[in-house]
Design a protein around this motif. Structure first.
Motif, mmCIF file in Angstrom:
data_model
loop_
_atom_site.group_PDB
_atom_site.id
_atom_site.type_symbol
_atom_site.label_atom_id
_atom_site.label_comp_id
_atom_site.label_asym_id
_atom_site.label_seq_id
_atom_site.Cartn_x
_atom_site.Cartn_y
_atom_site.Cartn_z
ATOM 1 N N HIS A 155 -38.979 -27.374 -1.472
ATOM 2 C CA HIS A 155 -38.111 -26.932 -2.024
ATOM 3 C C HIS A 155 -37.199 -27.602 -2.929
ATOM 4 C CE1 HIS A 155 -35.856 -23.021 -3.436
ATOM 5 N NE2 HIS A 155 -34.665 -24.374 -3.328
ATOM 6 N N CYS B 61 -38.046 -12.446 -8.793
ATOM 7 C CA CYS B 61 -38.893 -13.467 -9.436
ATOM 8 C C CYS B 61 -40.659 -13.285 -9.562
ATOM 9 C CB CYS B 61 -38.420 -14.471 -9.215
ATOM 10 S SG CYS B 61 -37.640 -15.511 -9.266
ATOM 11 N N HIS B 62 -41.232 -13.244 -8.200
ATOM 12 C CA HIS B 62 -41.889 -12.414 -8.165
ATOM 13 C C HIS B 62 -42.810 -11.717 -8.946
ATOM 14 C CE1 HIS B 62 -46.282 -12.716 -6.293
ATOM 15 N NE2 HIS B 62 -46.598 -11.608 -6.133
ATOM 16 N N THR C 282 -48.041 -15.869 -5.430
ATOM 17 C CA THR C 282 -48.262 -15.016 -3.862
ATOM 18 C C THR C 282 -47.770 -16.120 -2.494
ATOM 19 O OG1 THR C 282 -49.565 -13.284 -5.010
ATOM 20 C CG2 THR C 282 -48.739 -12.854 -2.572
ATOM 21 N N TYR D 202 -43.244 -20.887 -10.362
ATOM 22 C CA TYR D 202 -43.314 -21.421 -9.324
ATOM 23 C C TYR D 202 -43.447 -20.232 -8.154
ATOM 24 C CZ TYR D 202 -42.558 -22.607 -4.243
ATOM 25 O OH TYR D 202 -42.693 -23.049 -2.871
ATOM 26 N N PHE D 203 -42.948 -19.000 -8.723
ATOM 27 C CA PHE D 203 -42.706 -17.568 -7.988
ATOM 28 C C PHE D 203 -43.789 -16.536 -8.098
ATOM 29 C CE2 PHE D 203 -38.995 -18.584 -6.022
ATOM 30 C CZ PHE D 203 -38.753 -18.652 -5.043
ATOM 31 N N TYR E 61 -41.644 -18.440 0.396
ATOM 32 C CA TYR E 61 -40.178 -18.983 1.130
ATOM 33 C C TYR E 61 -39.214 -17.299 2.218
ATOM 34 C CZ TYR E 61 -35.709 -19.324 -1.820
ATOM 35 O OH TYR E 61 -34.455 -19.208 -2.305
ATOM 36 N N THR F 208 -38.647 -22.638 -12.115
ATOM 37 C CA THR F 208 -38.715 -21.189 -11.380
ATOM 38 C C THR F 208 -39.098 -19.815 -11.110
ATOM 39 O OG1 THR F 208 -36.262 -21.777 -11.296
ATOM 40 C CG2 THR F 208 -36.224 -19.740 -10.261
ATOM 41 N N THR G 233 -44.675 -17.234 -2.684
ATOM 42 C CA THR G 233 -43.268 -16.629 -2.065
ATOM 43 C C THR G 233 -43.361 -15.462 -0.974
ATOM 44 O OG1 THR G 233 -43.763 -15.248 -4.489
ATOM 45 C CG2 THR G 233 -42.382 -14.425 -3.279
ATOM 46 N N ALA H 32 -36.191 -14.181 -4.595
ATOM 47 C CA ALA H 32 -37.769 -14.631 -4.957
ATOM 48 C C ALA H 32 -38.617 -14.161 -4.676
ATOM 49 C CB ALA H 32 -37.993 -15.280 -3.261
#
Lengths: 227, 262
Positions: A128, A222-223, A161, A157-158, A167, A154, A164, A219
């Motif tokens: 992280h 964001c994805h 898949t 990053y998300f 996470y 951020t 995510t 998370a």
């Protein structure tokens, strides 16, 4: 009477588990402030970046606070590993009984998996920090001030898949870890009484679901939102 | 075989000495009465073994009325069989069915080395007691019963802790082989009562230190001890011990001889 009782405290079973308990509760507190910061993602890129910028602007103070956090984390982790190794020895080795059944009134899945959920969280924290705090450094300008675009890092990053899912898996581990750890820390410190301990347990479960759920929700958000 | 009697298959841990290799050995006991206690059932098996010229199964027992703390045994993976508030001697064969297979193993922990078969050396818990589980005040003549007032709820709580018979089921069931429930009950019982309070700090420090050096594990609040304790002792007593210990570690100090102490 053993001399130097205070020195012995830090080497004793109860003293060390009380250190694991206090550091654990401090980390629980840190997670709340971290989650509160993360919710700036919902407000928008500027709000999130301004929050991150204000933290970075603390400079030396932030460095000290991060250092304290690292020490707390290391004490928690190091002592927990040491206590766990001792406990495996104390139970009389891996093959203790040909048959061992739990009563169902004591040990839980959460309490049995504490070392494993803890190790998942250790791996998570390392990755992280590597992928976000030390991730790609973009810059942006908000209100005429040039600052790091942590929002972009951020969101990028998300997009992935697997990232995510990892996470969310880590947050499930965090929920399991804190749902046992929260109440257990109170017990270790001696704050267990029939009058209120049921509520301590309830608060622990609520904390686990709300905090880990909050992180996981952001998370996934964001994805789904994408870059 | 009279009505209601059972035939049972037993798998019992046999180990000639502490150093020897042990293994589960199959036995069959026929015509077990449902009114027999678990220990009486093993008595019958031992009688058969002796008649055949074999070595009887060694196991600990004494009062056989649930108050001495001598009987132990893991029955089907649970200390004292896992029945609520029950010692092995109070487990009756009516709890089992004809044809059942029952696995019997000794209590196990690093601090409980095996002596023979189902007998383990539980003197570790006696050593923890010897480190402070008592009061050493000179009591003199018995004083007036009303001179020392103890609120009923406190007296009840002390009595709950005092119910500990020191059987070691907490250690055997604890995934960490910890003796904290036993020790917590003793420290808590005395810390609740005025007679025990003056020595509480010293007692907590000495007993915990002894517990640790004997190789008992650390508590991680599984609470499996509380669930298997034949006397139903709560982990609240472990919490009270934790409080007493924390307080003592930071406030209690005895001057050494060179510092002018006794």
């Amino acid at each position: 009477m053993m001399a130097a009782a205070v020195n012995h405290y830090f080497g004793s079973s109860i003293g060390r588990k009380q250190l694991v308990a206090t550091t654990g509760l401090l980390l629980c507190g840190f997670l709340v402030s971290h989650l509160a910061g993360n919710f700036f993602l919902l407000v928008g890129p500027n709000a999130f970046n301004l929050y991150a910028h204000k933290l970075e602007a603390l400079g030396g103070l932030l460095f000290v606070v991060e250092g304290i956090l690292a020490v707390i984390f290391t004490i928690h982790l190091g002592l927990a590993i040491k206590l766990n190794i001792e406990n495996v020895k104390a139970r009389g080795g891996a093959k203790r009984y040909a048959l061992k059944k739990n009563t169902g009134r004591g040990t839980t899945f959460m309490s049995q998996t504490m070392p494993w959920t803890g190790l998942i969280l250790l791996a998570f924290v390392i990755l992280h920090i590597k992928s976000l705090k030390l991730g790609t450094y973009y810059t942006t300008v908000v209100d005429g001030v040039t600052m790091r675009d942590l929002y972009k890092t951020t969101m990028e990053y998300f997009v992935s898949t697997p990232a995510t899912i990892w996470y969310v898996v880590a947050m499930v581990a965090a929920a399991l870890h804190t749902s046992h750890g929260f109440a257990s820390a109170f017990q270790s410190m001696g704050w267990n009484h029939g009058k209120y301990f049921k509520n301590v347990k309830r608060i622990g479960y609520l904390y686990a679901v709300l905090v880990s759920g909050g992180f996981a929700f952001l998370a996934v958000w964001c994805h789904l939102k994408g870059v | 075989m009279s009505a209601g009697n059972m035939n049972l298959n037993l798998k019992i841990w046999r180990q000639p000495t502490g150093a020897a290799e042990g293994k589960l050995v199959d036995y069959r006991v026929e015509g077990v009465s449902p009114d027999q206690s678990f220990l009486e059932m093993i008595d019958v098996l031992n009688d058969q073994l002796v008649r055949k010229g074999e070595d009887p199964i060694a196991f600990d027992h004494d009062c056989r009325e649930g108050i001495c703390g001598m009987c132990s045994m893991m029955i089907n993976g649970k200390a004292h069989g896992g029945y609520k508030n029950t010692t092995t001697c109070q487990v009756h064969m009516r709890l089992y069915k004809d044809g059942d297979t029952i696995i019997v193993e000794p209590f196990r922990a690093k601090a409980f080395p095996i002596v023979k078969d189902l007998t383990v050396d539980r003197s570790g818990i006696d050593k923890v007691m010897m480190a402070g589980g008592f009061i050493s005040a000179n009591t003199g003549n018995a004083q007036d019963g009303n001179a020392v007032l103890i609120p009923k709820p406190i007296a009840d709580e002390a009595m709950d802790a005092a119910a500990c018979i020191g059987c070691g089921a907490c250690v055997a069931s604890c995934p960490n082989g910890s003796g904290m429930l036993f020790m917590g009950a003793k420290i808590s019982q005395l810390a609740l009562l005025p007679q025990g309070q003056p020595e509480s700090p010293r007692r907590s420090l000495n007993m915990v230190h002894t517990h640790d050096t004997l190789g008992f594990g650390n508590c991680t609040t599984h609470a499996e001890c509380e669930a298997t304790c034949p006397k139903g002792i709560s982990i609240e007593h472990i919490a009270r011990m934790n409080r007493e210990y924390l307080k003592a570690a930071f406030t209690y100090y005895e001057k050494s001889r060179s510092e002018g102490g006794a």
